[in-house]
Enzyme design. Structure first.
Site, PDB file in Angstrom:
ATOM      1  N   GLU A  46      50.203  44.576  50.685  1.00  0.00           N
ATOM      2  CA  GLU A  46      51.454  43.886  50.337  1.00  0.00           C
ATOM      3  C   GLU A  46      51.188  43.201  49.011  1.00  0.00           C
ATOM      4  OE1 GLU A  46      54.058  44.273  52.080  1.00  0.00           O
ATOM      5  OE2 GLU A  46      53.391  44.734  54.107  1.00  0.00           O
ATOM      6  N   CYS A  57      56.512  36.233  47.585  1.00  0.00           N
ATOM      7  CA  CYS A  57      56.568  37.657  47.205  1.00  0.00           C
ATOM      8  C   CYS A  57      57.993  38.165  47.267  1.00  0.00           C
ATOM      9  CB  CYS A  57      55.682  38.459  48.139  1.00  0.00           C
ATOM     10  SG  CYS A  57      56.040  38.142  49.868  1.00  0.00           S
TER      11      CYS A  57
HETATM   12  P1  NAP Z   1      45.001  37.475  44.747  1.00  0.00           P
HETATM   13  O1  NAP Z   1      44.364  36.732  43.652  1.00  0.00           O
HETATM   14  O2  NAP Z   1      45.051  38.956  44.653  1.00  0.00           O
HETATM   15  O3  NAP Z   1      44.221  37.023  46.064  1.00  0.00           O
HETATM   16  C1  NAP Z   1      44.626  37.457  47.327  1.00  0.00           C
HETATM   17  C2  NAP Z   1      43.451  37.426  48.275  1.00  0.00           C
HETATM   18  O4  NAP Z   1      42.486  38.402  47.878  1.00  0.00           O
HETATM   19  C3  NAP Z   1      42.724  36.094  48.308  1.00  0.00           C
HETATM   20  O5  NAP Z   1      42.346  35.825  49.632  1.00  0.00           O
HETATM   21  C4  NAP Z   1      41.507  36.355  47.431  1.00  0.00           C
HETATM   22  O6  NAP Z   1      40.421  35.529  47.738  1.00  0.00           O
HETATM   23  C5  NAP Z   1      41.204  37.781  47.806  1.00  0.00           C
HETATM   24  N1  NAP Z   1      40.408  38.520  46.847  1.00  0.00           N
HETATM   25  C6  NAP Z   1      40.336  38.350  45.499  1.00  0.00           C
HETATM   26  N2  NAP Z   1      39.503  39.273  44.967  1.00  0.00           N
HETATM   27  C7  NAP Z   1      39.042  40.038  45.997  1.00  0.00           C
HETATM   28  C8  NAP Z   1      38.169  41.151  46.092  1.00  0.00           C
HETATM   29  N3  NAP Z   1      37.604  41.684  45.006  1.00  0.00           N
HETATM   30  N4  NAP Z   1      37.898  41.673  47.303  1.00  0.00           N
HETATM   31  C9  NAP Z   1      38.479  41.163  48.414  1.00  0.00           C
HETATM   32  N5  NAP Z   1      39.331  40.107  48.386  1.00  0.00           N
HETATM   33  C10 NAP Z   1      39.618  39.559  47.194  1.00  0.00           C
HETATM   34  O7  NAP Z   1      46.488  37.013  45.000  1.00  0.00           O
HETATM   35  P2  NAP Z   1      47.057  35.521  45.136  1.00  0.00           P
HETATM   36  O8  NAP Z   1      47.033  34.924  43.779  1.00  0.00           O
HETATM   37  O9  NAP Z   1      46.410  34.796  46.258  1.00  0.00           O
HETATM   38  O10 NAP Z   1      48.553  35.802  45.594  1.00  0.00           O
HETATM   39  C11 NAP Z   1      49.619  35.972  44.704  1.00  0.00           C
HETATM   40  C12 NAP Z   1      50.113  37.390  44.727  1.00  0.00           C
HETATM   41  O11 NAP Z   1      50.317  37.821  46.060  1.00  0.00           O
HETATM   42  C13 NAP Z   1      51.448  37.561  44.048  1.00  0.00           C
HETATM   43  O12 NAP Z   1      51.345  38.648  43.178  1.00  0.00           O
HETATM   44  C14 NAP Z   1      52.411  37.884  45.170  1.00  0.00           C
HETATM   45  O13 NAP Z   1      53.486  38.725  44.813  1.00  0.00           O
HETATM   46  C15 NAP Z   1      51.542  38.523  46.162  1.00  0.00           C
HETATM   47  N6  NAP Z   1      52.089  38.360  47.500  1.00  0.00           N
HETATM   48  C16 NAP Z   1      52.625  39.427  48.140  1.00  0.00           C
HETATM   49  C17 NAP Z   1      53.147  39.295  49.404  1.00  0.00           C
HETATM   50  C18 NAP Z   1      53.735  40.458  50.129  1.00  0.00           C
HETATM   51  O14 NAP Z   1      53.904  40.362  51.334  1.00  0.00           O
HETATM   52  N7  NAP Z   1      54.056  41.537  49.467  1.00  0.00           N
HETATM   53  C19 NAP Z   1      53.122  38.052  50.036  1.00  0.00           C
HETATM   54  C20 NAP Z   1      52.566  36.974  49.362  1.00  0.00           C
HETATM   55  C21 NAP Z   1      52.055  37.137  48.086  1.00  0.00           C
HETATM   56  P3  NAP Z   1      40.111  34.192  46.917  1.00  0.00           P
HETATM   57  O15 NAP Z   1      41.295  33.314  47.041  1.00  0.00           O
HETATM   58  O16 NAP Z   1      38.916  33.646  47.589  1.00  0.00           O
HETATM   59  O17 NAP Z   1      39.871  34.628  45.508  1.00  0.00           O
END
Ligand code: NAP
Length: 524
Positions: free
Chosen positions: A255, A294
């Site tokens: 997602e 999102c």
């Molecule tokens: P993110 O930076 O991609 O992080 C998401 C998760 O992935 C965090 O738990 C992060 O951990 C982890 N992560 C980061 N690098 C990783 C890796 N190499 N391997 C495994 N896990 C890893 O996203 P965010 O900033 O938290 O969230 C914002 C984004 O999420 C926005 O783009 C939004 O659109 C999207 N979103 C989508 C939905 C949906 O349902 N479609 C819902 C909510 C949000 P750490 O925090 O420890 O770095």
């Protein structure tokens, strides 16, 4: 300072290395610390070996009762969780409720669904299919819980709902979970797991919590595991292409980003309930959780002849919200800060890029004074509205079709009012989670749906009659599909019983008709 430990292999583990601070996005002060975990190989194996058999030995009804208990526990600690959501997530009370109550609601919804699924341990899907004409052989599809571990990696914006929604479906399907909240806002998720562990309702091994970064988690995935990820498209791509995920054919659900676009149909005049709903929904979607959803609306298609009225109505409401942006603990404030300094920096950069292709109508990205907050402190961004020209609205390279600005930011796009143009513009987002069509014109709606819906995971149809009861597009309900094609990650979660399929293996049992009927408990 509160130390947040991971809950792995049945006990709280402090982790290793330096402290990682969790901040209050209003004051920028630390509220707790955690550390990264040591190797996760043993935790992954333990979850599979311990939690899996325990959950698979339960019926749907029993797993549903577990979800009901979890909903009750979360709900009993609602006020405490709302305080933590304000302190670590910058959530106003309303935003915190959206997250925490949303989490309780999804647990409760799946607990109810479990009653319908009853005492079976797995799903028998449909009537058996005749293999070929004249044959006594049949194919009967069944879905059984996978024998691996469900690894949940969540985004920062919904530490309660995001975590509990995934857990509800995995548990009901019969899979154990290792959940990893986004580090920056993990205080709420940590407290929820602490409460669940203290209550002793969870079967041993059913739930593990990883605090801090993912570390070597994905190196240990196997063919029966499931990875459900919510977050940015960049991280989603890394997870999909992780060597162990690829090598073992691990099922992955992503997602990711979404450039949601809503559409005001032609002939929706100012002064109607429907026009007011479109304005109200937009302001809700821009400002709830400070636009860090999102499902938030990023683009609004408005017929050119209605643009002036719509723009004025939205600007008026946004001005009121801008005055009430500040410390989320102050009940007078309606919008809090973004979650982190990084989010604020990215959002400001994003607005600068959007403004190369659209005019900023209102909002100052560099505003530094907010209600109840020391000047210059906190990660605040006031609501920002932009507007593009009709020609630019059709430009596939325009920043508003390419870049998700994760904050209270949206662009108005004038269009000619036809379903084909609306669909063409929506499709420039390359796959989104949700849209709303605001229209009373049945022919227009009928033509729009087949053009627009394939680009979306969910489509709200709002008309004058239902305007008062309508919900804004960002309200995700457990019975409705959550996910979208293409850029949105091509995933699917929730959606009632369909949500269980991520965690179950669909197998066609093939054999003699009466033998199969006996096996699955059908008469025949
Ligand atoms: P993110 O930076 O991609 O992080 C998401 C998760 O992935 C965090 O738990 C992060 O951990 C982890 N992560 C980061 N690098 C990783 C890796 N190499 N391997 C495994 N896990 C890893 O996203 P965010 O900033 O938290 O969230 C914002 C984004 O999420 C926005 O783009 C939004 O659109 C999207 N979103 C989508 C939905 C949906 O349902 N479609 C819902 C909510 C949000 P750490 O925090 O420890 O770095």
């Amino acid at each position: 300072m509160k130390q947040l430990h991971s809950f792995l292999q049945g006990s709280w583990k402090p982790g290793i290395g330096d402290d990682i601070s969790l901040l209050d996005p209003t004051t920028e002060g630390a509220v707790a610390v955690c550390k990264k975990a040591a190797s996760l190989a043993d935790a992954v194996a333990w979850g599979r070996a311990t939690g899996g058999p325990a959950l698979r030995a339960m019926t749907f009804a029993e797993r549903g009762a577990l979800l009901g208990d979890m909903a009750r526990i979360v709900s009993e600690h609602r006020d405490e969780l709302l305080t933590l959501a304000a302190n670590n997530g910058g959530n106003t009370r309303g935003d915190g409720k959206f997250d925490v109550d949303g989490g309780t609601a999804v647990l409760s919804a799946y607990a109810e669904l479990a009653k319908e699924l009853g005492d079976a341990p797995w799903l028998v899907e449909d009537e058996p299919a005749l293999l070929f004409h004249g044959s006594k052989l049949r194919a009967q599809h069944v879905s059984l819980p996978r024998h691996g571990l469900a690894i949940h990696i969540n985004a920062f914006n919904f530490p309660a709902w995001g975590m509990l929604g995934k857990i509800a479906t995995a548990f009901l399907a019969g899979m154990p979970v290792l959940t990893k909240p986004a580090t920056s806002t993990s205080l709420v998720a940590h407290r929820i797991v602490e409460l669940l562990v203290e209550s002793e309702v969870l079967p041993t091994g059913a739930l593990q919590l990883l605090m801090g970064p993912a570390g070597d988690l994905l190196d240990h995935v196997g063919s029966q595991d499931v990875v459900a990820f919510t977050g940015s498209a960049d991280t989603g791509a890394k997870i999909r292409t992780h060597a162990a995920v690829v090598a073992h054919g691990v099922r992955v659900n992503v997602e990711a980003d979404s450039l949601n676009a809503v559409v005001l149909g032609p002939g929706v005049d100012q002064g109607t309930e429907l026009f007011d709903l479109a304005v109200r929904d937009l302001v809700t979607e821009m400002t709830q959780k400070a636009g860090q959803k999102c499902t938030a609306t990023r683009r609004v298609l408005v017929p050119s002849d209605k643009l002036e009225d719509f723009r004025e109505a939205v600007m008026e409401r946004l001005a009121a919200m801008a005055d009430k942006t500040g410390d989320p603990r102050d009940k007078g404030n309606r919008m809090g800060p973004l979650a982190t300094a990084g989010q604020l920096r990215d959002a400001r950069d994003g607005v600068a890029k959007l403004s190369e292709h659209a005019a900023v109508l209102r909002g100052d990205p560099s505003r530094a004074e907010f209600s109840g907050v020391e000047a210059g402190k906190g990660y605040f961004l006031e609501p920002i509205l932009l507007e593009a020209s009709p020609e630019r609205a059709l430009d596939p390279d325009a920043a508003f079709h390419v870049m998700e600005v994760f904050g209270p930011v949206c662009t108005l796009l004038p269009y000619d009012g036809t379903p084909t143009t609306a669909a063409a513009i929506i499709s420039l987002g390359h796959g989104s989670l949700v849209s709303t069509l605001y229209s009373d014109d049945r022919a227009w709606i009928a033509e729009s749906i087949p053009n627009i819906a394939p680009h979306l995971g969910r489509l709200v149809v709002a008309d004058e009659k239902s305007a008062r009861a309508s919900m804004s597009p960002g309200c995700v309900f457990p019975v409705a599909n959550h996910g979208g094609p293409g850029r949105a990650g091509c995933g699917g979660e929730l959606g009632g019983v369909a949500g269980l399929s991520l965690y179950m293996q669909r197998t066609a049992l093939q054999g003699g008709a009466s033998n199969l009927a006996r096996i699955v408990g059908r008469k025949g």
